[in-house]
Write an enzyme that holds these catalytic residues in place. Structure first.
Site, PDB file in Angstrom:
ATOM      1  N   MET A 103      40.129  40.842  39.243  1.00 38.86           N
ATOM      2  CA  MET A 103      38.881  40.311  39.317  1.00 38.86           C
ATOM      3  C   MET A 103      38.708  40.669  40.807  1.00 38.86           C
ATOM      4  SD  MET A 103      38.001  37.540  36.756  1.00 38.86           S
ATOM      5  CE  MET A 103      38.403  36.058  37.759  1.00 38.86           C
ATOM      6  N   HIS A 123      48.676  40.883  43.731  1.00 34.26           N
ATOM      7  CA  HIS A 123      47.936  42.128  43.045  1.00 34.26           C
ATOM      8  C   HIS A 123      48.766  43.357  43.460  1.00 34.26           C
ATOM      9  CE1 HIS A 123      44.230  39.379  43.010  1.00 34.26           C
ATOM     10  NE2 HIS A 123      44.475  39.929  41.838  1.00 34.26           N
ATOM     11  N   LEU A 154      41.736  40.854  46.450  1.00 33.35           N
ATOM     12  CA  LEU A 154      43.100  41.160  46.302  1.00 33.35           C
ATOM     13  C   LEU A 154      44.101  40.599  47.033  1.00 33.35           C
ATOM     14  CD1 LEU A 154      42.681  45.198  45.386  1.00 33.35           C
ATOM     15  CD2 LEU A 154      42.754  42.997  43.749  1.00 33.35           C
ATOM     16  N   HIS A 155      45.147  40.133  46.765  1.00 38.19           N
ATOM     17  CA  HIS A 155      46.317  39.728  47.636  1.00 38.19           C
ATOM     18  C   HIS A 155      47.607  40.141  47.358  1.00 38.19           C
ATOM     19  CE1 HIS A 155      47.351  37.312  44.154  1.00 38.19           C
ATOM     20  NE2 HIS A 155      46.114  36.619  44.063  1.00 38.19           N
TER      21      HIS A 155
HETATM   22  O1  PAF Z   1      43.697  37.536  35.571  1.00 43.61           O
HETATM   23  C1  PAF Z   1      42.820  38.102  36.064  1.00 43.61           C
HETATM   24  O2  PAF Z   1      42.461  38.637  37.045  1.00 43.61           O
HETATM   25  C2  PAF Z   1      41.776  38.243  34.991  1.00 43.61           C
HETATM   26  O3  PAF Z   1      41.531  37.305  33.823  1.00 43.61           O
HETATM   27  C3  PAF Z   1      41.687  39.514  34.305  1.00 43.61           C
HETATM   28  C4  PAF Z   1      42.923  40.088  33.415  1.00 43.61           C
HETATM   29  C5  PAF Z   1      41.656  40.783  35.246  1.00 43.61           C
HETATM   30  C6  PAF Z   1      40.581  39.796  33.136  1.00 43.61           C
HETATM   31  O4  PAF Z   1      39.433  39.646  33.751  1.00 43.61           O
END
Ligand code: PAF
Length: 289
Positions: free
Chosen positions: A30, A37, A33-34
């Protein structure tokens, strides 16, 4: 690094890769980012020839009154991090691309049972929202593997079950939690914490570790361990939702003889809802509950 905003351009790029015989990885996010990710992205690079990262703040996984409207959107900074990490393709759709008919009457994918416990009890509909958007991504990207962080341990379990039950030809990879130096699990929502709360937030991990040590000693009941941790967190200014010992394989209640357990916690601190968990592999099977 290419960016696709539409399903058409996403599909065109991925189909060309596949024609060339590439193995494709997906890292759904979503945004904001850190390093957690980025660890998924790095692993994806080792497991596949091409990687897609999606950035989409999915409205249907947020409940009424939750943080959808204020969820941090940092697309430019995210794009820079992804390009620096050598990503192949960023998929950054808008709401219409993924929900062309709107979100109210949209079809939902639901994983029963697992979705209604722990976080699901406090966030009704959340896991159905996650399963639905991840299904849309899987259908349009058809990745060979998809990687998710295990801070959201229950989410990983829900997606694994969904992929299994719906016969989706994708391997789901759960990746270890990446932590701040003080032990706080990295999360996009940590931004909601003040500097002082960010320090205090490390107590969730400290309590999970303390509970893990008690479990290993087996000198207290599970309920005593859980209740004590809830009380310690409440006394430290958290509003704990749950602190629970479960079977690692399916998040059901532990049984005598189990060795693989997962301790999971969710607690509010200031304006942030924090979740975390640790795995416990007992050296002696659980003798009593
Ligand atoms: O973990 C997340 O960031 C969200 O739940 C995902 C898996 C991208 C679904 O929107």
């Amino acid at each position: 690094m290419d960016t696709a905003y539409s399903l058409d351009s996403l599909r065109t790029t991925v189909h060309a890769w596949r024609r060339d015989g590439a193995r494709v990885a997906l890292v759904p996010t979503m945004g904001n980012l850190h390093d957690g990710h980025l660890s998924l992205l790095e692993r994806a690079g080792a497991l596949a020839n091409r990687t897609v990262v999606s950035i989409f703040v999915n409205p249907i996984q947020f409940g009424k009154g939750e943080d959808y409207a204020r969820y941090p959107s940092t697309l430019d900074a995210d794009r820079e991090k992804l390009a620096a990490a050598g990503l192949d393709l960023l998929f950054a759709p808008n709401l219409d691309a993924l929900y062309p008919g709107g979100i109210e009457e949209d079809t939902r994918v639901t994983v029963p049972g697992l979705s209604n416990i722990l976080c699901g009890q406090y966030r009704p509909g959340h896991f159905s929202g996650v399963a639905t958007v991840v299904t849309k991504l899987f259908i349009n990207i058809q990745p060979d593997i998809a990687l998710f962080g295990e801070k959201d341990y229950q989410q990983v379990m829900v997606i694994k079950r969904m992929a299994h039950d719906l016969l989706m030809p994708v391997e789901i990879v759960g990746m270890p939690i990446v932590r701040e130096p003080n032990g706080l699990a990295m999360s996009s929502r940590n931004e909601y914490l003040t500097a002082e709360e960010r320090l205090r937030a490390s107590q969730i991990f400290a309590n999970l570790n303390a509970a893990a040590a008690k479990l290993e000693r087996q000198d207290q009941s599970l309920i005593a361990i859980e209740t004590a941790a809830m009380a310690v967190l409440a006394a430290a200014g958290f509003r704990p939702e749950y602190f629970s010992v479960r079977r690692a394989e399916d998040l059901t209640a532990p049984r005598v003889g189990d060795t693989s357990l997962q301790i999971l916690a969710a607690a509010w601190l200031g304006g942030a809802r924090l979740i975390d968990n640790v795995r416990v592999e007992l050296t002696r099977p659980l003798a009593t509950l």
